[in-house]
Design a protein around this motif. Sequence first.
Motif, PDB file in Angstrom:
ATOM      1  N   UNK A  36       0.884  -1.322   0.069  1.00  0.00           N
ATOM      2  CA  UNK A  36       0.024   0.000  -0.245  1.00  0.00           C
ATOM      3  C   UNK A  36       0.948   1.290   0.166  1.00  0.00           C
ATOM      4  N   UNK A  37       1.943   1.070   0.655  1.00  0.00           N
ATOM      5  CA  UNK A  37       2.984   2.292   0.553  1.00  0.00           C
ATOM      6  C   UNK A  37       3.655   2.512  -0.582  1.00  0.00           C
ATOM      7  N   UNK A  38       3.740   1.455  -1.208  1.00  0.00           N
ATOM      8  CA  UNK A  38       4.638   1.593  -2.862  1.00  0.00           C
ATOM      9  C   UNK A  38       3.446   2.104  -3.764  1.00  0.00           C
ATOM     10  N   UNK A  39       2.275   1.722  -3.589  1.00  0.00           N
ATOM     11  CA  UNK A  39       1.166   2.010  -4.329  1.00  0.00           C
ATOM     12  C   UNK A  39       1.013   3.793  -4.222  1.00  0.00           C
ATOM     13  N   UNK A  40       0.918   4.055  -2.919  1.00  0.00           N
ATOM     14  CA  UNK A  40       0.498   5.441  -2.699  1.00  0.00           C
ATOM     15  C   UNK A  40       1.675   6.353  -2.835  1.00  0.00           C
ATOM     16  N   UNK A  41       2.732   5.767  -2.994  1.00  0.00           N
ATOM     17  CA  UNK A  41       3.917   6.568  -3.602  1.00  0.00           C
ATOM     18  C   UNK A  41       3.792   6.851  -4.851  1.00  0.00           C
ATOM     19  N   UNK A  42       3.459   5.942  -5.626  1.00  0.00           N
ATOM     20  CA  UNK A  42       3.563   5.859  -7.028  1.00  0.00           C
ATOM     21  C   UNK A  42       2.346   6.900  -7.626  1.00  0.00           C
ATOM     22  N   UNK A  43       1.237   6.892  -6.917  1.00  0.00           N
ATOM     23  CA  UNK A  43      -0.084   7.413  -7.143  1.00  0.00           C
ATOM     24  C   UNK A  43       0.335   9.043  -6.793  1.00  0.00           C
ATOM     25  N   UNK A  44       1.104   9.094  -5.686  1.00  0.00           N
ATOM     26  CA  UNK A  44       1.086  10.701  -5.492  1.00  0.00           C
ATOM     27  C   UNK A  44       2.257  11.223  -6.559  1.00  0.00           C
ATOM     28  N   UNK A  45       2.964  10.641  -7.053  1.00  0.00           N
ATOM     29  CA  UNK A  45       3.948  10.966  -8.065  1.00  0.00           C
ATOM     30  C   UNK A  45       3.019  11.601  -9.173  1.00  0.00           C
ATOM     31  N   UNK A  46       2.104  10.911  -9.618  1.00  0.00           N
ATOM     32  CA  UNK A  46       1.174  11.416 -10.581  1.00  0.00           C
ATOM     33  C   UNK A  46       0.342  12.660 -10.208  1.00  0.00           C
ATOM     34  N   UNK A  47      -0.402  12.376  -9.017  1.00  0.00           N
ATOM     35  CA  UNK A  47      -1.389  13.499  -8.412  1.00  0.00           C
ATOM     36  C   UNK A  47      -0.360  14.829  -8.344  1.00  0.00           C
ATOM     37  N   UNK A  48       0.853  14.782  -7.686  1.00  0.00           N
ATOM     38  CA  UNK A  48       1.533  15.883  -7.510  1.00  0.00           C
ATOM     39  C   UNK A  48       1.947  16.700  -8.720  1.00  0.00           C
ATOM     40  N   UNK A  49       2.300  15.909  -9.672  1.00  0.00           N
ATOM     41  CA  UNK A  49       2.501  16.416 -10.906  1.00  0.00           C
ATOM     42  C   UNK A  49       1.421  17.461 -11.560  1.00  0.00           C
ATOM     43  N   UNK A  50       0.239  16.567 -11.456  1.00  0.00           N
ATOM     44  CA  UNK A  50      -1.050  17.333 -11.913  1.00  0.00           C
ATOM     45  C   UNK A  50      -1.117  18.590 -10.970  1.00  0.00           C
ATOM     46  N   UNK A  51      -1.181  18.412  -9.725  1.00  0.00           N
ATOM     47  CA  UNK A  51      -1.446  19.739  -8.793  1.00  0.00           C
ATOM     48  C   UNK A  51      -0.546  20.762  -9.212  1.00  0.00           C
ATOM     49  N   UNK A  52       0.848  20.454  -9.304  1.00  0.00           N
ATOM     50  CA  UNK A  52       1.702  21.597  -9.409  1.00  0.00           C
ATOM     51  C   UNK A  52       1.849  22.241 -10.733  1.00  0.00           C
ATOM     52  N   UNK A  53       1.318  21.263 -11.879  1.00  0.00           N
ATOM     53  CA  UNK A  53       1.136  22.026 -13.042  1.00  0.00           C
ATOM     54  C   UNK A  53      -0.068  22.906 -13.345  1.00  0.00           C
ATOM     55  N   UNK A  54      -1.397  22.182 -12.467  1.00  0.00           N
ATOM     56  CA  UNK A  54      -2.344  23.246 -12.522  1.00  0.00           C
ATOM     57  C   UNK A  54      -2.354  24.385 -11.662  1.00  0.00           C
ATOM     58  N   UNK A  55      -1.832  24.414 -10.408  1.00  0.00           N
ATOM     59  CA  UNK A  55      -1.745  25.394  -9.519  1.00  0.00           C
ATOM     60  C   UNK A  55      -0.527  26.296  -9.411  1.00  0.00           C
ATOM     61  N   UNK A  56       0.342  26.207 -10.448  1.00  0.00           N
ATOM     62  CA  UNK A  56       1.434  26.906 -10.086  1.00  0.00           C
ATOM     63  C   UNK A  56       0.842  28.447 -10.406  1.00  0.00           C
ATOM     64  N   UNK A  57       1.461  29.202  -9.736  1.00  0.00           N
ATOM     65  CA  UNK A  57       0.881  30.722  -9.918  1.00  0.00           C
ATOM     66  C   UNK A  57       1.616  31.480 -11.107  1.00  0.00           C
ATOM     67  N   UNK A  58       1.196  32.424 -11.785  1.00  0.00           N
ATOM     68  CA  UNK A  58       1.755  33.266 -12.716  1.00  0.00           C
ATOM     69  C   UNK A  58       2.856  34.064 -12.164  1.00  0.00           C
ATOM     70  N   UNK A  59       3.679  34.463 -12.801  1.00  0.00           N
ATOM     71  CA  UNK A  59       4.743  35.281 -12.427  1.00  0.00           C
ATOM     72  C   UNK A  59       4.420  36.405 -11.475  1.00  0.00           C
ATOM     73  N   UNK A  60       3.422  37.360 -11.751  1.00  0.00           N
ATOM     74  CA  UNK A  60       3.167  38.405 -11.184  1.00  0.00           C
ATOM     75  C   UNK A  60       2.309  38.178  -9.607  1.00  0.00           C
ATOM     76  N   UNK A  61       1.980  36.786  -9.515  1.00  0.00           N
ATOM     77  CA  UNK A  61       1.527  36.448  -8.199  1.00  0.00           C
ATOM     78  C   UNK A  61       2.420  35.672  -7.399  1.00  0.00           C
ATOM     79  N   UNK A  62       3.779  35.883  -7.722  1.00  0.00           N
ATOM     80  CA  UNK A  62       4.714  34.863  -7.014  1.00  0.00           C
ATOM     81  C   UNK A  62       5.396  35.454  -6.035  1.00  0.00           C
ATOM     82  N   UNK A  63       5.236  35.350  -4.662  1.00  0.00           N
ATOM     83  CA  UNK A  63       5.997  35.945  -3.423  1.00  0.00           C
ATOM     84  C   UNK A  63       6.971  35.077  -3.143  1.00  0.00           C
ATOM     85  N   UNK A  64       7.945  35.417  -2.247  1.00  0.00           N
ATOM     86  CA  UNK A  64       8.883  34.715  -1.756  1.00  0.00           C
ATOM     87  C   UNK A  64       8.484  33.405  -0.919  1.00  0.00           C
ATOM     88  N   UNK A  65       7.221  33.659  -0.394  1.00  0.00           N
ATOM     89  CA  UNK A  65       6.800  32.398   0.313  1.00  0.00           C
ATOM     90  C   UNK A  65       6.358  31.275  -0.576  1.00  0.00           C
TER      91      UNK A  65
END
Length: 97
Positions: A36-65
Amino acid sequence: CMNYMLPLSYAWGNFSVLAVGIWAIVQRDSLDAITMFLTGLLLTVFTDIIHISIFYPSHDFLSDAKRFSIGMAIFSLLLKPVSCYLVYQMYRERGGQ
């Protein structure tokens, strides 16, 4: 997770896999826990890619934090294949095929 830039599903998915990972470490003889841990890790690789690609902010709204938060999310994503390899080795040691 600290800057609320990514949705709650990102945090819940990664924390759930972390909880299953703790269970897999505690139950040293359980093949199901490590699977289950290995399956969860593999699944989160794909979901992390999707989350980061969809919710990455534009350059105007990118603060240091936000820049630090997304950097840590990308760093976590880059370390997950290494974690998958190590967990797979643990799976093989426990008798998985």
